[in-house]
Design an enzyme around this catalytic site. Structure first.
Site, PDB file in Angstrom:
ATOM      1  CD  GLU A  24     -23.771 -41.684-100.629  1.00 56.03           C
ATOM      2  OE1 GLU A  24     -23.965 -42.331 -99.587  1.00 56.03           O
ATOM      3  OE2 GLU A  24     -22.674 -41.617-101.217  1.00 56.03           O
ATOM      4  CG  HIS A  59     -25.433 -44.564-103.124  1.00 51.36           C
ATOM      5  ND1 HIS A  59     -24.889 -45.726-103.622  1.00 51.36           N
ATOM      6  CD2 HIS A  59     -24.725 -44.283-102.000  1.00 51.36           C
ATOM      7  CE1 HIS A  59     -23.904 -46.128-102.838  1.00 51.36           C
ATOM      8  NE2 HIS A  59     -23.777 -45.274-101.847  1.00 51.36           N
TER       9      HIS A  59
END
Length: 337
Positions: free
Chosen positions: A10, A306
């Site tokens: 991410e 994430h």
């Protein structure tokens, strides 16, 4: 020493925060390069600086390369000392993200702590105070520790100036199973605003009312003192027996009240239309405590990049890897192995 490429996965600030927390808990030093390598403005920002400074303070740690804009740091942890601490981000940088950095180390420290954090409490790209208080911390409470959070003053972007108090009564983290929401208890939609026209919040609530099949008394507008503004946030909350989901829309220039409310309402409808226990943001927050507890599981909607990046960082420090198993109903079962 653990070496981390901050541009992998991410590529944001969560890599730094999780590395700090895990380093303090495990005693493993680390070096991270290419900090926030996938962001428009790479390198450390003020809120990351505060998180590192807070980690150094509670953990008697040493950190080289600490400067705004820095692309590389080396962190060597010491012994975590519970106690009373006060940290100020100095801008609207998130108090919640600084708390994310130091919470697990202080829980593991064995004695109570009290933290005062100043900065942003309701700002984009970070969990708002309401989410921390009513979605995340109750799950930590079920795992053993008692963590109480109090909002002293709202802090909106770009002004900041918010303040929260967090009291940590530590206990060993116990594995728990979080796969069932339980029965629905309540729902609410609240538009907060300060130093802005009432019509903005009113239009947000009107749009949310059209899109969510909730009773009329679930919708409200709340005006905060003008000197806290300008600021605006729409909070959509759905409480169940075992979990509360909070979806937030943050007011900003160039985004209409109607568009903000539509996006937030669609996200809440997506969660309510699934069987998952945790929404995407709660799933991100649960990975670290579940890894440190050494077990347990939870279900969530489709895991984000994430979350997968956070899982990779956790594995570097603990050896615990997470399985993300898609279930027949479309939700995903997440568990450390």
């Amino acid at each position: 020493m653990i070496i981390i490429d901050g541009a992998e996965g991410e590529g944001g600030g969560q890599v730094v925060r999780n590395a700090l927390a895990l380093s303090l808990v495990t005693g493993e030093p680390f070096r991270i390069t290419n900090i926030r390598g996938k962001r428009a403005k790479p390198g450390l920002m003020r809120q990351h600086m505060t998180a590192i400074e807070a980690a150094c303070s509670i953990g008697n740690a040493e950190c080289s390369g600490l400067a705004v804009g820095s692309l590389e740091i080396e962190f060597r942890p010491g012994r975590v000392e519970p106690g009373d601490y006060h940290f100020s981000v100095g801008t609207a940088g998130s108090t919640g993200l600084v708390l994310q950095t130091i919470l697990m180390p202080l829980i593991a420290a064995g004695k109570p702590s009290r933290i005062f954090l100043e900065g942003g409490t309701h700002n984009m790209m970070a969990p708002p105070f309401d989410f921390i208080e009513r979605s995340f911390l109750p799950i930590i409470g079920r795992m053993g520790p008692r963590v109480e959070a109090r909002l002293i003053r709202h802090g909106f972007y770009p002004r900041g100036g918010g303040k929260i108090e967090v009291v940590i009564s530590p206990s060993r983290l116990a594995p728990i199973e979080c796969t069932d929401r339980g029965q629905a208890i309540s729902c609410s939609a609240t538009a907060l605003f300060a130093g802005l026209p009432f019509g903005i919040a009113d239009r947000e609530i009107s749009t949310a009312r059209k899109l969510l099949d909730w009773p009329d008394n679930a919708f409200a507008v709340r005006q905060l003192p003008e000197d806290l503004g300008p600021g605006n946030v729409l909070l959509l909350e759905s409480a169940f027996e075992h979990v509360t989901e909070i979806v937030t829309g943050f007011g900003k220039l160039g985004v209409s009240a109607e568009s903000l409310a539509k996006t937030a309402s669609q996200r809440m409808s997506g969660y309510l239309g699934s069987t998952a226990f945790a929404g995407p943001y709660l799933a991100d927050q649960l990975l670290l405590p579940f890894a440190l507890a050494g077990g347990g599981s939870f279900t969530t909607v489709k895991p984000s990049q994430h979350a997968r990046t956070a899982a990779d960082v956790i594995a570097m420090f603990t050896g615990k890897r997470f399985e993300f198993e898609q279930l027949a109903d479309g939700s995903h079962l997440v568990a450390p192995v």
